[in-house]
Scaffold this motif. Structure first.
Motif, PDB file in Angstrom:
ATOM      1  N   LYS A   1     -78.069  34.066  28.046  1.00  0.00           N
ATOM      2  CA  LYS A   1     -78.117  35.081  28.353  1.00  0.00           C
ATOM      3  C   LYS A   1     -79.463  35.593  28.356  1.00  0.00           C
ATOM      4  CE  LYS A   1     -73.322  36.712  27.099  1.00  0.00           C
ATOM      5  NZ  LYS A   1     -72.826  37.126  28.453  1.00  0.00           N
TER       6      LYS A   1
ATOM      7  N   ARG B   1     -78.401  38.962  32.665  1.00  0.00           N
ATOM      8  CA  ARG B   1     -78.131  38.012  33.751  1.00  0.00           C
ATOM      9  C   ARG B   1     -77.838  36.797  32.954  1.00  0.00           C
ATOM     10  NH1 ARG B   1     -81.990  34.536  36.168  1.00  0.00           N
ATOM     11  NH2 ARG B   1     -83.983  34.503  34.529  1.00  0.00           N
TER      12      ARG B   1
ATOM     13  N   ALA C   1     -76.673  32.489  32.792  1.00  0.00           N
ATOM     14  CA  ALA C   1     -76.186  31.172  33.408  1.00  0.00           C
ATOM     15  C   ALA C   1     -75.532  30.410  32.469  1.00  0.00           C
ATOM     16  CB  ALA C   1     -77.495  30.393  34.086  1.00  0.00           C
TER      17      ALA C   1
ATOM     18  N   GLU D   1     -73.375  26.297  31.758  1.00  0.00           N
ATOM     19  CA  GLU D   1     -72.900  24.916  32.264  1.00  0.00           C
ATOM     20  C   GLU D   1     -71.795  24.450  31.570  1.00  0.00           C
ATOM     21  OE1 GLU D   1     -77.485  23.122  33.441  1.00  0.00           O
ATOM     22  OE2 GLU D   1     -76.440  22.144  31.660  1.00  0.00           O
TER      23      GLU D   1
ATOM     24  N   ARG E   1     -72.681  24.520  37.116  1.00  0.00           N
ATOM     25  CA  ARG E   1     -73.755  25.744  36.514  1.00  0.00           C
ATOM     26  C   ARG E   1     -73.145  26.865  36.916  1.00  0.00           C
ATOM     27  NH1 ARG E   1     -78.875  24.371  37.679  1.00  0.00           N
ATOM     28  NH2 ARG E   1     -78.718  22.916  35.917  1.00  0.00           N
TER      29      ARG E   1
ATOM     30  N   TYR F   1     -73.973  31.060  37.673  1.00  0.00           N
ATOM     31  CA  TYR F   1     -74.875  32.031  37.445  1.00  0.00           C
ATOM     32  C   TYR F   1     -74.183  33.470  37.670  1.00  0.00           C
ATOM     33  CZ  TYR F   1     -78.150  28.288  39.033  1.00  0.00           C
ATOM     34  OH  TYR F   1     -78.883  27.112  38.878  1.00  0.00           O
TER      35      TYR F   1
ATOM     36  N   ASN G   1     -74.262  37.944  36.567  1.00  0.00           N
ATOM     37  CA  ASN G   1     -74.916  39.210  35.852  1.00  0.00           C
ATOM     38  C   ASN G   1     -73.572  40.114  35.484  1.00  0.00           C
ATOM     39  OD1 ASN G   1     -77.447  39.030  37.287  1.00  0.00           O
ATOM     40  ND2 ASN G   1     -76.602  39.084  39.190  1.00  0.00           N
TER      41      ASN G   1
ATOM     42  N   ILE H   1     -69.938  36.380  39.097  1.00  0.00           N
ATOM     43  CA  ILE H   1     -70.369  35.304  38.614  1.00  0.00           C
ATOM     44  C   ILE H   1     -69.971  33.971  39.834  1.00  0.00           C
ATOM     45  CG2 ILE H   1     -69.929  33.085  37.192  1.00  0.00           C
ATOM     46  CD1 ILE H   1     -68.396  35.230  35.087  1.00  0.00           C
TER      47      ILE H   1
ATOM     48  N   ASP I   1     -70.128  29.771  40.981  1.00  0.00           N
ATOM     49  CA  ASP I   1     -70.235  28.405  40.301  1.00  0.00           C
ATOM     50  C   ASP I   1     -71.010  27.455  41.387  1.00  0.00           C
ATOM     51  OD1 ASP I   1     -68.899  28.861  38.056  1.00  0.00           O
ATOM     52  OD2 ASP I   1     -67.043  29.069  39.266  1.00  0.00           O
TER      53      ASP I   1
ATOM     54  N   LEU J   1     -83.663  31.177  30.635  1.00  0.00           N
ATOM     55  CA  LEU J   1     -83.629  31.272  31.660  1.00  0.00           C
ATOM     56  C   LEU J   1     -84.925  31.526  32.782  1.00  0.00           C
ATOM     57  CD1 LEU J   1     -80.128  33.587  32.350  1.00  0.00           C
ATOM     58  CD2 LEU J   1     -80.426  30.762  32.283  1.00  0.00           C
TER      59      LEU J   1
ATOM     60  N   LEU K   1     -84.684  29.651  36.348  1.00  0.00           N
ATOM     61  CA  LEU K   1     -83.368  30.139  36.809  1.00  0.00           C
ATOM     62  C   LEU K   1     -83.359  31.370  36.883  1.00  0.00           C
ATOM     63  CD1 LEU K   1     -81.206  27.759  34.667  1.00  0.00           C
ATOM     64  CD2 LEU K   1     -81.656  27.366  36.820  1.00  0.00           C
TER      65      LEU K   1
END
Length: 156
Positions: A76, A89, A91, A93, A103, A105, A107, A125, A127, A151, A156
């Protein structure tokens, strides 16, 4: 007597970062009961297209999530803060039980009560399927090591 979850709002940059790190650490621990304690008893979530209300539903949601999302690793990053709100924001895995890696991604927008408990969590989100060799989050289960890239560091 109400429970308090420090740091308390209004947030400074330092205390907002502390709140984000605490959330990352708890989610990486994958203990739904422990994670739920950061939320108010009547906390309201929108997670993708699912709506969750209260700690019992949070525990059930996270239990289902981590039964399906294996080898979960999350990062985060603070995006913005003001008063009793924080934008993040992130990500993460994970792999499914067939060994396919993803992965995600996203907010999140968070709102807290005066006791530092999160009352609202809005998560968007997406994927992305990734090859195992494209994974970037390689620490052992649990808390992300302090020297692991953020990140932003990972691009990322």
């Amino acid at each position: 007597m109400s429970e308090k979850r420090h740091p308390l709002p209004p947030f400074s940059e330092e205390t907002a970062r502390q709140k984000v790190q605490a959330a990352e650490d708890a989610w990486n621990g994958r203990d739904p009961g422990r994670v739920s304690l950061a939320y108010s008893l009547d906390s309201q979530w929108r997670n993708r297209a699912e709506f969750v209300t209260g700690r019992d539903e949070i525990v059930a949601f996270l239990t289902r999530k981590w039964e399906r999302e294996l080898d979960y690793r999350l990062i985060k990053e603070l995006w913005a803060y003001s008063g009793n709100r924080i934008a993040v924001r992130f990500a993460y895995e994970w792999r499914d039980d067939a060994g396919n890696w993803f992965r995600a991604y996203g907010n999140e927008n968070w709102e807290f009560d005066e006791d530092g408990l999160m009352t609202h969590r809005h998560a968007s989100i997406n994927d992305l399927a990734i090859a195992p060799e494209d994974r970037l989050f390689h620490w052992t289960e649990g808390r992300r090591p302090n020297d692991h890239p953020s990140l932003s560091d990972l691009g990322l």
